[in-house]
Design a protein around this motif. Structure first.
Motif, mmCIF file in Angstrom:
data_model
loop_
_atom_site.group_PDB
_atom_site.id
_atom_site.type_symbol
_atom_site.label_atom_id
_atom_site.label_comp_id
_atom_site.label_asym_id
_atom_site.label_seq_id
_atom_site.Cartn_x
_atom_site.Cartn_y
_atom_site.Cartn_z
ATOM 1 N N GLN A 75 0.836 -1.193 0.000
ATOM 2 C CA GLN A 75 0.000 0.000 0.000
ATOM 3 C C GLN A 75 0.880 1.257 0.000
ATOM 4 O OE1 GLN A 75 -2.503 0.588 3.521
ATOM 5 N NE2 GLN A 75 -4.262 0.736 2.133
ATOM 6 N N GLY A 76 1.956 1.221 0.776
ATOM 7 C CA GLY A 76 2.901 2.334 0.814
ATOM 8 C C GLY A 76 3.599 2.529 -0.524
ATOM 9 N N GLU A 77 3.964 1.428 -1.185
ATOM 10 C CA GLU A 77 4.610 1.518 -2.497
ATOM 11 C C GLU A 77 3.663 2.159 -3.508
ATOM 12 O OE1 GLU A 77 6.213 -2.320 -3.643
ATOM 13 O OE2 GLU A 77 7.119 -2.557 -1.660
ATOM 14 N N LEU A 78 2.387 1.785 -3.456
ATOM 15 C CA LEU A 78 1.407 2.374 -4.365
ATOM 16 C C LEU A 78 1.202 3.858 -4.080
ATOM 17 C CD1 LEU A 78 -1.331 -0.382 -4.650
ATOM 18 C CD2 LEU A 78 0.104 0.509 -6.489
ATOM 19 N N ALA A 79 1.269 4.227 -2.820
ATOM 20 C CA ALA A 79 1.076 5.630 -2.444
ATOM 21 C C ALA A 79 2.176 6.523 -3.034
ATOM 22 C CB ALA A 79 1.039 5.776 -0.925
ATOM 23 N N ARG A 80 3.343 5.944 -3.301
ATOM 24 C CA ARG A 80 4.448 6.717 -3.871
ATOM 25 C C ARG A 80 4.334 6.862 -5.392
ATOM 26 N NH1 ARG A 80 7.000 3.930 0.345
ATOM 27 N NH2 ARG A 80 7.686 2.220 -0.956
ATOM 28 N N ILE A 81 3.344 6.202 -5.992
ATOM 29 C CA ILE A 81 3.163 6.282 -7.446
ATOM 30 C C ILE A 81 1.992 7.207 -7.750
ATOM 31 C CG2 ILE A 81 2.495 5.003 -9.515
ATOM 32 C CD1 ILE A 81 3.861 2.539 -8.290
ATOM 33 N N ASN A 82 2.240 8.193 -8.596
ATOM 34 C CA ASN A 82 1.174 9.074 -9.057
ATOM 35 C C ASN A 82 0.810 8.646 -10.474
ATOM 36 O OD1 ASN A 82 -0.510 11.068 -9.975
ATOM 37 N ND2 ASN A 82 0.800 12.763 -9.342
#
Length: 154
Positions: A75-82
């Protein structure tokens, strides 16, 4: 076409977020069930059965806690992707079209279908993503000993 690809990227990102949230919810439910199981164990005349049941519930809770942490990390990795940002090289957040298929470089969520087309959500550490990393549209990479041409990157 760029606007359509941007929409597809946003839909893929949302599908990855939903995939991770399902994993988080499943882990939390399993942890709760294991806790309830441990709490409902009654002390029997054979104390070993009671202790074994509690130990099994603790092991289950521990296993699900590890899986929960892994899902939260995704979830954190996805949060870093715009997904709104365009990409001109293969990197996290890129939507990549190749002769092997369409790849969304994000997390390992497997095959996702958007607008009738199949896409593969793969981690940047996945072998195919690692082989394509840093390449631009029109370039070639080697994957499993075979050339793979990158048709487009969004």
């Amino acid at each position: 076409m760029a606007g359509a690809n941007q929409l597809i990227k946003s839909q893929l990102h949302a599908a990855c977020l939903a995939y991770v949230q399902e994993r988080i919810d499943a882990c939390q439910a399993a942890i709760q069930a294991a806790q309830e199981s441990a709490n409902s164990e009654t002390k029997s005349s054979a104390g070993d059965k009671y202790e074994t049941g509690r130990a099994m519930a603790q092991n289950e809770r521990d296993r699900n806690t590890v899986q929960l942490r892994q899902a939260q990390q995704l979830q954190g990795e996805l949060a870093r992707i715009n997904p709104e940002l365009p990409c001109d090289t293969v990197r996290p957040g890129a939507l990549v079209q190749t002769g092997l298929g369409h790849f969304y470089i994000s997390i390992s969520a497997g095959k996702l279908t958007v607008s009738g087309l199949d896409y593969f959500a793969v981690s940047p550490a996945a072998p195919v993503a690692a082989a394509l990393a840093g390449k631009r549209a029109g370039e070639q990479a080697q994957f499993n000993g075979k050339p793979v041409k990158i048709s487009a990157i969004q």
